[in-house]
Design an enzyme around this catalytic site. Structure first.
Site, mmCIF file in Angstrom:
data_model
loop_
_atom_site.group_PDB
_atom_site.id
_atom_site.type_symbol
_atom_site.label_atom_id
_atom_site.label_comp_id
_atom_site.label_asym_id
_atom_site.label_seq_id
_atom_site.Cartn_x
_atom_site.Cartn_y
_atom_site.Cartn_z
ATOM 1 N N LYS A 33 -11.642 1.689 -1.761
ATOM 2 C CA LYS A 33 -11.248 0.405 -2.418
ATOM 3 C C LYS A 33 -10.813 -0.628 -1.618
ATOM 4 O O LYS A 33 -10.385 -0.070 -0.199
ATOM 5 C CB LYS A 33 -10.347 0.559 -3.462
ATOM 6 C CG LYS A 33 -9.065 1.147 -2.824
ATOM 7 C CD LYS A 33 -8.189 1.630 -4.010
ATOM 8 C CE LYS A 33 -6.754 2.479 -3.551
ATOM 9 N NZ LYS A 33 -5.885 3.029 -4.554
ATOM 10 N N ARG A 128 0.793 3.526 -15.152
ATOM 11 C CA ARG A 128 0.181 2.451 -14.695
ATOM 12 C C ARG A 128 -1.330 2.227 -15.339
ATOM 13 O O ARG A 128 -1.588 1.056 -16.060
ATOM 14 C CB ARG A 128 0.063 2.606 -12.971
ATOM 15 C CG ARG A 128 -0.586 1.620 -12.357
ATOM 16 C CD ARG A 128 -0.701 1.773 -10.686
ATOM 17 N NE ARG A 128 -1.659 2.699 -10.344
ATOM 18 C CZ ARG A 128 -2.001 2.981 -9.208
ATOM 19 N NH1 ARG A 128 -1.346 2.103 -8.230
ATOM 20 N NH2 ARG A 128 -2.898 3.833 -8.794
ATOM 21 N N TYR A 242 8.896 -20.816 17.602
ATOM 22 C CA TYR A 242 9.570 -21.532 16.456
ATOM 23 C C TYR A 242 10.950 -21.250 16.195
ATOM 24 O O TYR A 242 11.212 -20.092 16.306
ATOM 25 C CB TYR A 242 8.791 -21.376 15.239
ATOM 26 C CG TYR A 242 7.353 -22.063 15.131
ATOM 27 C CD1 TYR A 242 7.483 -23.382 15.205
ATOM 28 C CD2 TYR A 242 6.103 -21.472 15.021
ATOM 29 C CE1 TYR A 242 6.288 -24.168 14.967
ATOM 30 C CE2 TYR A 242 5.036 -21.813 14.607
ATOM 31 C CZ TYR A 242 5.030 -23.566 14.805
ATOM 32 O OH TYR A 242 3.753 -24.129 14.633
ATOM 33 N N MET A 290 1.382 -18.386 13.414
ATOM 34 C CA MET A 290 -0.073 -18.068 12.597
ATOM 35 C C MET A 290 -1.065 -17.499 13.424
ATOM 36 O O MET A 290 -1.744 -16.242 13.070
ATOM 37 C CB MET A 290 -0.653 -19.469 12.077
ATOM 38 C CG MET A 290 -1.900 -18.976 11.088
ATOM 39 S SD MET A 290 -2.549 -20.604 10.713
ATOM 40 C CE MET A 290 -1.436 -21.346 9.325
HETATM 41 C C1 LIG Z 1 -5.635 4.378 -4.073
HETATM 42 C C2 LIG Z 1 -5.935 5.397 -5.164
HETATM 43 C C3 LIG Z 1 -6.104 6.680 -4.493
HETATM 44 C C4 LIG Z 1 -6.349 6.989 -3.005
HETATM 45 O O1 LIG Z 1 -4.937 7.173 -2.627
HETATM 46 P P1 LIG Z 1 -4.302 7.349 -1.246
HETATM 47 O O2 LIG Z 1 -2.829 7.527 -1.289
HETATM 48 O O3 LIG Z 1 -4.796 6.220 -0.516
HETATM 49 O O4 LIG Z 1 -5.006 8.801 -0.834
HETATM 50 C C5 LIG Z 1 -6.601 7.666 -5.490
HETATM 51 N N1 LIG Z 1 -6.384 7.599 -6.773
HETATM 52 C C6 LIG Z 1 -6.156 6.391 -7.427
HETATM 53 C C7 LIG Z 1 -5.997 6.386 -8.822
HETATM 54 C C8 LIG Z 1 -5.766 5.480 -6.307
HETATM 55 O O5 LIG Z 1 -5.347 4.356 -7.173
#
Ligand SMILES: *Cc1c(COP(=O)(O)O)cnc(C)c1O
Length: 345
Positions: A33, A128, A242, A290
């Site tokens: 992701k 969640r 800055y 930046m």
């Molecule tokens: C992001 C995520 C993972 C992977 O988690 P890591 O801690 O990066 O290994 C697995 N399952 C779900 C539901 C997630 O949101």
């Protein structure tokens, strides 16, 4: 050229996957992701596919569609956010497998794409995503009739092996899924390290693949080298950057490097962060701007052409500590300006 280089070591990535796979008492998927935790989902996923991964997870359908275009037909692409309104066509066309999170999503999936694959996400306490126990009790007969590919849940505190939430969620997952003839998945990187009781049929590591905690034995995957644009000598009492937040206390040699918060070098890490000029640890001084950062290279024996921000000398988690955040946020904050260089044998 002033552009900083982001090196992504695909061999380190696949060796991390193999290491987590051998720790897993089951099949090991890969979570890609957020553009493969900022490192390029298509390159990362292709390397992991070559290494043997057959199931991938993304957060949203659009990421899944892009991943399907990169990987082609075959590997399973699972979507954590499930089946959202407006996604049906994309899910069907790109052969995505949504993890259905609610009765609403279930009805949408069964009505718009009858017979299309799906998994179910269950809430074992994180609150969640996923169906809660009562909701699951009410719909599970109907769901099971349609043949889900996976029953999954997610641990809230797996980065802390002693946390009582871990066994609590494990027990809840057993209660919700025992006796059902469907593959199950509970663990991301942290859960893999909790041991085989937490593994079920499939693990889903993300951050450990990319070299981050809680997988302490991970090989570093991301390297960042930032060019030095200019060097100057400053006298005691002179200020840099800055807001005049840094004042030289000794005659100092300052390198201005070509990176900044637009590159994900978070402004908040300024007061605590370091870079490496060859083997010398050099303090970042003054405000991170930046596109530019001041570095005190007075103690470096040679004037460097580039400095290392991430790599063999400094991990994503060291950098994260300096910013009061976690490695995940460092990786996913890396900007679009880097010259990306993929290393593979
Ligand atoms: C992001 C995520 C993972 C992977 O988690 P890591 O801690 O990066 O290994 C697995 N399952 C779900 C539901 C997630 O949101």
């Amino acid at each position: 050229m002033a552009t900083a280089t982001l090196t992504i070591d695909l061999d380190a990535l696949t060796s991390n996957w193999h290491a987590l796979d051998s720790l897993s008492a089951c099949e090991t998927a890969a979570v890609v992701k957020a553009n493969g935790y900022g490192l390029g989902a298509d390159r990362v996923a292709k390397a992991l596919l070559d290494a043997g991964a057959r199931r991938f997870f993304v957060a949203v359908a659009e990421e899944g569609a892009a991943l399907r275009a990169a990987l082609g037909p075959g590997p399973e692409i699972n979507v954590f956010s499930g089946h959202m309104a407006g996604d049906s066509e994309m899910i069907a066309e790109m052969q995505l497998t949504p993890m259905l999170n609610s009765l609403d999503q279930m009805l949408r999936h069964f009505e718009t794409l009858p017979g299309a694959p799906f998994g179910i996400q269950l809430d074992t306490g994180m609150n969640r995503l996923g169906m809660e126990p009562a909701e699951w009790d009410a719909v599970r007969e109907i769901a099971l009739e349609q043949g889900p590919t996976l029953l999954m849940s997610h641990l809230a505190c797996a980065d802390d092996p002693e946390h009582p939430m871990n066994p609590q969620q494990l027990a809840a997952f057993h209660e919700m899924t025992d006796g059902l003839d469907v593959p199950r998945s509970l663990s991301a990187t942290g859960g893999i390290l909790l041991g085989p009781d937490y593994h079920f049929d499939l693990t889903r590591p993300g951050v450990g693949l990319y070299g981050g905690l809680p997988f302490v034995d991970a090989a570093p995957v991301a390297g960042i080298h930032v060019p030095v644009i200019q060097i100057r000598e400053v006298a005691p009492g002179e200020t840099v950057g800055y807001g005049n937040t840094w004042t030289a206390e000794r005659p100092s040699r300052i390198a201005t490097i070509s990176g900044g918060y637009a590159d994900g070098i978070l402004r908040a890490m300024g007061p605590k962060a370091h870079v490496f000029a060859a083997e010398t640890r050099c303090k970042i001084i003054g405000r991170i701007s930046m596109d530019l950062i001041g570095v005190d290279i007075t103690d470096a024996p040679d004037i460097p052409d580039t400095v290392e921000l991430l790599g063999q000398h400094q991990s994503v988690d060291t950098l994260a500590d300096a910013a009061g955040t976690i490695g995940y946020e460092i990786l996913t904050s890396l900007g679009a300006r880097y010259r990306r260089h993929y290393l593979t044998s």
